[in-house]
Design a protein around this motif. Structure first.
Motif, PDB file in Angstrom:
ATOM      1  N   TYR A   1       0.861  -1.181   0.000  1.00  0.00           N
ATOM      2  CA  TYR A   1       0.000   0.000   0.000  1.00  0.00           C
ATOM      3  C   TYR A   1       0.898   1.232   0.000  1.00  0.00           C
ATOM      4  CZ  TYR A   1       0.881   0.622   5.049  1.00  0.00           C
ATOM      5  OH  TYR A   1       1.468   0.823   6.274  1.00  0.00           O
ATOM      6  N   PRO A   2       0.464   2.305  -0.642  1.00  0.00           N
ATOM      7  CA  PRO A   2       1.287   3.524  -0.680  1.00  0.00           C
ATOM      8  C   PRO A   2       1.400   4.137   0.714  1.00  0.00           C
ATOM      9  CG  PRO A   2      -0.463   3.620  -2.323  1.00  0.00           C
ATOM     10  CD  PRO A   2      -0.733   2.433  -1.450  1.00  0.00           C
ATOM     11  N   ASN A   3       2.619   4.336   1.156  1.00  0.00           N
ATOM     12  CA  ASN A   3       2.858   4.937   2.463  1.00  0.00           C
ATOM     13  C   ASN A   3       2.551   6.428   2.395  1.00  0.00           C
ATOM     14  OD1 ASN A   3       3.763   5.275   5.119  1.00  0.00           O
ATOM     15  ND2 ASN A   3       5.811   5.824   4.392  1.00  0.00           N
ATOM     16  N   THR A   4       1.636   6.864   3.223  1.00  0.00           N
ATOM     17  CA  THR A   4       1.262   8.281   3.242  1.00  0.00           C
ATOM     18  C   THR A   4       1.838   8.991   4.459  1.00  0.00           C
ATOM     19  OG1 THR A   4      -0.765   7.784   4.427  1.00  0.00           O
ATOM     20  CG2 THR A   4      -0.889   7.838   2.007  1.00  0.00           C
ATOM     21  N   GLY A   5       2.602   8.275   5.256  1.00  0.00           N
ATOM     22  CA  GLY A   5       3.177   8.879   6.454  1.00  0.00           C
ATOM     23  C   GLY A   5       2.339   8.623   7.690  1.00  0.00           C
ATOM     24  N   ASP A   6       1.047   8.292   7.525  1.00  0.00           N
ATOM     25  CA  ASP A   6       0.184   8.030   8.676  1.00  0.00           C
ATOM     26  C   ASP A   6       0.582   6.725   9.360  1.00  0.00           C
ATOM     27  OD1 ASP A   6      -1.140  10.254   7.815  1.00  0.00           O
ATOM     28  OD2 ASP A   6      -2.808   9.162   6.922  1.00  0.00           O
ATOM     29  N   SER A   7       0.908   5.737   8.566  1.00  0.00           N
ATOM     30  CA  SER A   7       1.281   4.429   9.082  1.00  0.00           C
ATOM     31  C   SER A   7       2.411   3.911   8.230  1.00  0.00           C
ATOM     32  CB  SER A   7       0.086   3.477   9.006  1.00  0.00           C
ATOM     33  OG  SER A   7       0.500   2.173   9.310  1.00  0.00           O
ATOM     34  N   ASN A   8       3.388   3.310   8.853  1.00  0.00           N
ATOM     35  CA  ASN A   8       4.478   2.767   8.053  1.00  0.00           C
ATOM     36  C   ASN A   8       4.758   1.317   8.422  1.00  0.00           C
ATOM     37  OD1 ASN A   8       5.618   3.136  10.514  1.00  0.00           O
ATOM     38  ND2 ASN A   8       7.408   4.239   9.794  1.00  0.00           N
TER      39      ASN A   8
ATOM     40  N   PRO B   1       3.936  -1.486   3.583  1.00  0.00           N
ATOM     41  CA  PRO B   1       4.069  -0.102   3.118  1.00  0.00           C
ATOM     42  C   PRO B   1       5.095   0.003   1.985  1.00  0.00           C
ATOM     43  CG  PRO B   1       5.170  -0.376   5.228  1.00  0.00           C
ATOM     44  CD  PRO B   1       4.461  -1.670   4.932  1.00  0.00           C
TER      45      PRO B   1
ATOM     46  N   GLU C   1       6.849   2.973  -1.012  1.00  0.00           N
ATOM     47  CA  GLU C   1       7.002   4.379  -1.373  1.00  0.00           C
ATOM     48  C   GLU C   1       7.601   4.592  -2.751  1.00  0.00           C
ATOM     49  OE1 GLU C   1       9.240   5.891   1.894  1.00  0.00           O
ATOM     50  OE2 GLU C   1      11.028   4.733   1.417  1.00  0.00           O
TER      51      GLU C   1
END
Length: 158
Positions: A68-75, A120, A122
């Motif tokens: 899943y694309p890491n958005t910074g909310d969860s890694n 995650p 990126e």
């Protein structure tokens, strides 16, 4: 119709191996296959297709592995149970695990316990290497898969 073997698990790792982190699902499926575990089979595929429903119908448990694309909310690695009721079209194009599980339920009247293991990511640029974030989470995803496999073994023993 035959019932599935008592302790069978199918791992389906999917993604594009030419798009860097997107290939992590396939890498994990290949790793699990190399373990040579009895009652566990793995498929490394580019994308989910309706034909996979037949393989799923022969399993007690199915584990889908993707990024899943890491958005910074969860890694971190995410593990989510999959419910076929979340699918809008069980007979349409099976491009996600929910639709594929719903298709399995409709065609084969079997609903294996199903989970989504998400790693995650990126970097989705052309390439065949993983980013540091994805690389550090692959062992964590494998640990989560081992825990899911042990749950099925515990269930089979009881």
């Amino acid at each position: 119709m035959q019932s599935p073997p008592p302790c069978s698990t199918l791992i389906i790792g999917y993604g594009n191996t030419l798009r860097s982190d997107d290939g992590a699902g396939q890498k994990i499926a290949e790793t699990v296959e190399s373990w040579g575990l009895e009652g566990v089979s793995s498929l490394a595929v580019h994308q989910l297709t309706p034909e996979l429903a037949a393989e799923m119908a022969q399993s007690r448990q199915v584990i889908f592995v993707d990024v899943y694309p890491n958005t910074g909310d969860s890694n971190g690695v995410q593990v989510t149970p999959i419910n076929p009721k979340n699918s809008h079209s069980p007979l349409g194009h099976a491009s996600n695990p929910q639709s594929l599980l719903a298709l399995c339920q409709v065609l084969y009247r079997v609903t294996p316990a199903s989970y989504w293991v998400l790693i995650p990511a990126e970097n989705f640029e052309f390439g065949e290497s993983f980013s540091p974030l994805t690389t550090q989470n692959i062992p964590r995803a494998l640990e989560e898969i081992q825990m899911l496999l042990s749950r099925v073994e515990d269930y089979a023993r009881s």
